[in-house]
Structure formats: structure tokens, C-alpha cells
Design a protein around this motif. Structure first.
Motif, PDB file in Angstrom:
ATOM      1  N   SER A  72       3.651   5.414  -5.094  1.00  0.00           N
ATOM      2  CA  SER A  72       3.026   4.341  -5.822  1.00  0.00           C
ATOM      3  C   SER A  72       1.498   4.478  -5.784  1.00  0.00           C
ATOM      4  N   TYR A  73       0.944   4.763  -4.595  1.00  0.00           N
ATOM      5  CA  TYR A  73      -0.514   4.931  -4.497  1.00  0.00           C
ATOM      6  C   TYR A  73      -0.973   6.108  -5.355  1.00  0.00           C
ATOM      7  N   ARG A  74      -0.283   7.225  -5.210  1.00  0.00           N
ATOM      8  CA  ARG A  74      -0.706   8.463  -5.867  1.00  0.00           C
ATOM      9  C   ARG A  74      -0.601   8.363  -7.379  1.00  0.00           C
ATOM     10  N   LEU A  75       0.450   7.739  -7.878  1.00  0.00           N
ATOM     11  CA  LEU A  75       0.683   7.693  -9.313  1.00  0.00           C
ATOM     12  C   LEU A  75       0.094   6.455  -9.984  1.00  0.00           C
ATOM     13  N   GLY A  76      -0.435   5.532  -9.190  1.00  0.00           N
ATOM     14  CA  GLY A  76      -1.032   4.328  -9.767  1.00  0.00           C
ATOM     15  C   GLY A  76      -0.013   3.383 -10.363  1.00  0.00           C
ATOM     16  N   ILE A  77       1.171   3.349  -9.774  1.00  0.00           N
ATOM     17  CA  ILE A  77       2.241   2.497 -10.278  1.00  0.00           C
ATOM     18  C   ILE A  77       2.318   1.238  -9.419  1.00  0.00           C
ATOM     19  N   PRO A  78       2.113   0.074 -10.022  1.00  0.00           N
ATOM     20  CA  PRO A  78       2.240  -1.151  -9.233  1.00  0.00           C
ATOM     21  C   PRO A  78       3.655  -1.295  -8.674  1.00  0.00           C
ATOM     22  N   ALA A  79       3.750  -1.636  -7.418  1.00  0.00           N
ATOM     23  CA  ALA A  79       5.044  -1.852  -6.760  1.00  0.00           C
ATOM     24  C   ALA A  79       4.936  -3.015  -5.791  1.00  0.00           C
ATOM     25  N   PRO A  80       4.493  -4.188  -6.294  1.00  0.00           N
ATOM     26  CA  PRO A  80       4.273  -5.310  -5.377  1.00  0.00           C
ATOM     27  C   PRO A  80       5.517  -5.758  -4.630  1.00  0.00           C
ATOM     28  N   GLY A  81       6.697  -5.491  -5.154  1.00  0.00           N
ATOM     29  CA  GLY A  81       7.927  -5.871  -4.464  1.00  0.00           C
ATOM     30  C   GLY A  81       8.111  -5.162  -3.139  1.00  0.00           C
ATOM     31  N   LEU A  82       7.456  -4.013  -2.978  1.00  0.00           N
ATOM     32  CA  LEU A  82       7.547  -3.275  -1.724  1.00  0.00           C
ATOM     33  C   LEU A  82       6.662  -3.876  -0.637  1.00  0.00           C
ATOM     34  N   PHE A  83       5.789  -4.781  -1.019  1.00  0.00           N
ATOM     35  CA  PHE A  83       4.789  -5.298  -0.094  1.00  0.00           C
ATOM     36  C   PHE A  83       4.852  -6.825  -0.045  1.00  0.00           C
ATOM     37  N   THR A  84       6.037  -7.373   0.153  1.00  0.00           N
ATOM     38  CA  THR A  84       6.185  -8.821   0.104  1.00  0.00           C
ATOM     39  C   THR A  84       5.920  -9.509   1.432  1.00  0.00           C
ATOM     40  N   LYS A  85       5.988  -8.787   2.517  1.00  0.00           N
ATOM     41  CA  LYS A  85       5.722  -9.400   3.823  1.00  0.00           C
ATOM     42  C   LYS A  85       4.224  -9.653   3.970  1.00  0.00           C
ATOM     43  N   PRO A  86       3.860 -10.705   4.670  1.00  0.00           N
ATOM     44  CA  PRO A  86       2.438 -10.932   4.914  1.00  0.00           C
ATOM     45  C   PRO A  86       1.847  -9.782   5.730  1.00  0.00           C
ATOM     46  N   LEU A  87       0.565  -9.594   5.556  1.00  0.00           N
ATOM     47  CA  LEU A  87      -0.108  -8.535   6.308  1.00  0.00           C
ATOM     48  C   LEU A  87      -0.060  -8.816   7.802  1.00  0.00           C
ATOM     49  N   ARG A  88       0.163  -7.760   8.535  1.00  0.00           N
ATOM     50  CA  ARG A  88       0.126  -7.849   9.986  1.00  0.00           C
ATOM     51  C   ARG A  88      -1.067  -7.023  10.459  1.00  0.00           C
ATOM     52  N   GLY A  89      -1.480  -7.259  11.633  1.00  0.00           N
ATOM     53  CA  GLY A  89      -2.558  -6.439  12.150  1.00  0.00           C
ATOM     54  C   GLY A  89      -3.338  -7.141  13.227  1.00  0.00           C
ATOM     55  N   ARG A  90      -4.364  -6.487  13.642  1.00  0.00           N
ATOM     56  CA  ARG A  90      -5.118  -6.995  14.785  1.00  0.00           C
ATOM     57  C   ARG A  90      -6.331  -7.823  14.375  1.00  0.00           C
ATOM     58  N   TYR A  91      -6.534  -8.016  13.071  1.00  0.00           N
ATOM     59  CA  TYR A  91      -7.711  -8.725  12.597  1.00  0.00           C
ATOM     60  C   TYR A  91      -7.308 -10.063  11.990  1.00  0.00           C
ATOM     61  N   ASP A  92      -8.283 -10.904  11.759  1.00  0.00           N
ATOM     62  CA  ASP A  92      -7.995 -12.186  11.118  1.00  0.00           C
ATOM     63  C   ASP A  92      -7.716 -11.975   9.623  1.00  0.00           C
ATOM     64  N   ASP A  93      -7.465 -13.061   8.926  1.00  0.00           N
ATOM     65  CA  ASP A  93      -7.113 -12.970   7.506  1.00  0.00           C
ATOM     66  C   ASP A  93      -8.245 -12.451   6.631  1.00  0.00           C
ATOM     67  N   GLY A  94      -9.442 -12.422   7.125  1.00  0.00           N
ATOM     68  CA  GLY A  94     -10.581 -11.973   6.331  1.00  0.00           C
ATOM     69  C   GLY A  94     -10.836 -10.481   6.390  1.00  0.00           C
ATOM     70  N   HIS A  95      -9.985  -9.717   7.064  1.00  0.00           N
ATOM     71  CA  HIS A  95     -10.234  -8.288   7.236  1.00  0.00           C
ATOM     72  C   HIS A  95      -8.949  -7.496   7.002  1.00  0.00           C
ATOM     73  N   LEU A  96      -9.096  -6.386   6.330  1.00  0.00           N
ATOM     74  CA  LEU A  96      -7.979  -5.470   6.143  1.00  0.00           C
ATOM     75  C   LEU A  96      -8.427  -4.087   6.589  1.00  0.00           C
ATOM     76  N   ASP A  97      -7.750  -3.531   7.573  1.00  0.00           N
ATOM     77  CA  ASP A  97      -7.990  -2.143   7.949  1.00  0.00           C
ATOM     78  C   ASP A  97      -7.047  -1.316   7.087  1.00  0.00           C
ATOM     79  N   LEU A  98      -7.618  -0.649   6.101  1.00  0.00           N
ATOM     80  CA  LEU A  98      -6.813   0.044   5.103  1.00  0.00           C
ATOM     81  C   LEU A  98      -5.915   1.106   5.715  1.00  0.00           C
ATOM     82  N   MET A  99      -6.411   1.860   6.666  1.00  0.00           N
ATOM     83  CA  MET A  99      -5.598   2.907   7.265  1.00  0.00           C
ATOM     84  C   MET A  99      -4.477   2.304   8.117  1.00  0.00           C
ATOM     85  N   ASP A 100      -4.723   1.161   8.752  1.00  0.00           N
ATOM     86  CA  ASP A 100      -3.644   0.455   9.451  1.00  0.00           C
ATOM     87  C   ASP A 100      -2.578   0.019   8.452  1.00  0.00           C
ATOM     88  N   HIS A 101      -3.014  -0.497   7.327  1.00  0.00           N
ATOM     89  CA  HIS A 101      -2.069  -0.946   6.303  1.00  0.00           C
ATOM     90  C   HIS A 101      -1.223   0.213   5.779  1.00  0.00           C
TER      91      HIS A 101
END
Length: 133
Positions: free
Chosen positions: A1-30
Motif C-alpha cells: 500500500s505504501y509503495r503503490l500509493g493505494i489507500p488501505a485505511p481498513g488495514l489501520f483501524t486500531k488506534p495508534l499505539r506507542g510511547r508518545y502522547d497523541d500529539g506525536h507519531l514516530d513514523l518508523m515505530d508505526h
């Protein structure tokens, strides 16, 4: 999906998890699903979406470059990381549904415009992703 630029929002329905608050996204963690899968390098992630990757320098080179007074090269290295991370974020955001295709295109166009304004970043533009835009 990333490589081909195809939206696939259904694959990402769970809320983000991680070690940061809601204002930060560590892209490589994601990308690694917060450790659920093996982590990959920024270089590989960039190449996966059609970018050139890190180039001839890495973060491990910076201290020696500072000692040698190669500040402009460090600046260019850092700007290339920021630009490629921005394009990678745009690809991930399109896939997850955080950005619409039109908005992802605008974001990426703005990044390429900024890259074009920095002469030391011309090497970044010789990549499949730029050629396809």
C-alpha cells in the motif's frame, strides 16, 4: 500500500499505539507496528516508496563531519532526511487514510518544491517517485 500509493485505511483501524502522547507519531515505530514486526531502516523505507534513500552519509558520520568543519554537508544531509521522511509520511498517511489522495499529492508537491530550492539536494530528485509525479 505504501509503495503503490493505494489507500488501505481498513488495514489501520486500531488506534495508534506507542510511547508518545497523541500529539506525536514516530513514523518508523508505526511502520513496524510498534515492534510487532521487525524494524526496517529509514533508508530501506524510503527506497520502498521510490525515493533514493539516505545517500552517502549516515548519522554515524556527523560527529566526524563536525570535527572536519563540514557544516554545509551536515545541513544538506539533515535536510535530505527531513524531505524524505516527509514524503514517506505522505505515503503512509495516504495508505492509512489520514490524507486523501489529493491532499497527499499537494503535500508531496510542496516537499519536492522545497527540495528543488536547495541546490545540495538535487541528487534526491533522481528517483522513481519523483519521476512518477
Amino acid at each position: 500500500s505504501y509503495r503503490l500509493g493505494i489507500p488501505a485505511p481498513g488495514l489501520f483501524t486500531k488506534p495508534l499505539r506507542g510511547r508518545y502522547d497523541d500529539g506525536h507519531l514516530d513514523l518508523m515505530d508505526h511502520i513496524s507496528n510498534y515492534g510487532a514486526t521487525k524494524s526496517i531502516s529509514l533508508d530501506l523505507a524510503c527506497k520502498m516508496v521510490g525515493l533514493v534513500g539516505k545517500g552517502e552519509h549516515s548519522g554515524a558520520d556527523v560527529a566526524a563531519m563536525v570535527d572536519e568543519g563540514r557544516i554545509e554537508e551536515i545541513k544538506t544531509y539533515c535536510l535530505s532526511d527531513v524531505a524524505q521522511l516527509g514524503v514517506l509520511w505522505s505515503a503512509v498517511s495516504l495508505s492509512t487514510g489520514w490524507l486523501t489522495p489529493a491532499l497527499a499529492t499537494l503535500v508531496e508537491a510542496a516537499i519536492w518544491e522545497a527540495v528543488d530550492a536547495v541546490p545540495g539536494l538535487a541528487w534526491m530528485t533522481d528517483c522513481p517517485r519523483r519521476a512518477s509525479r
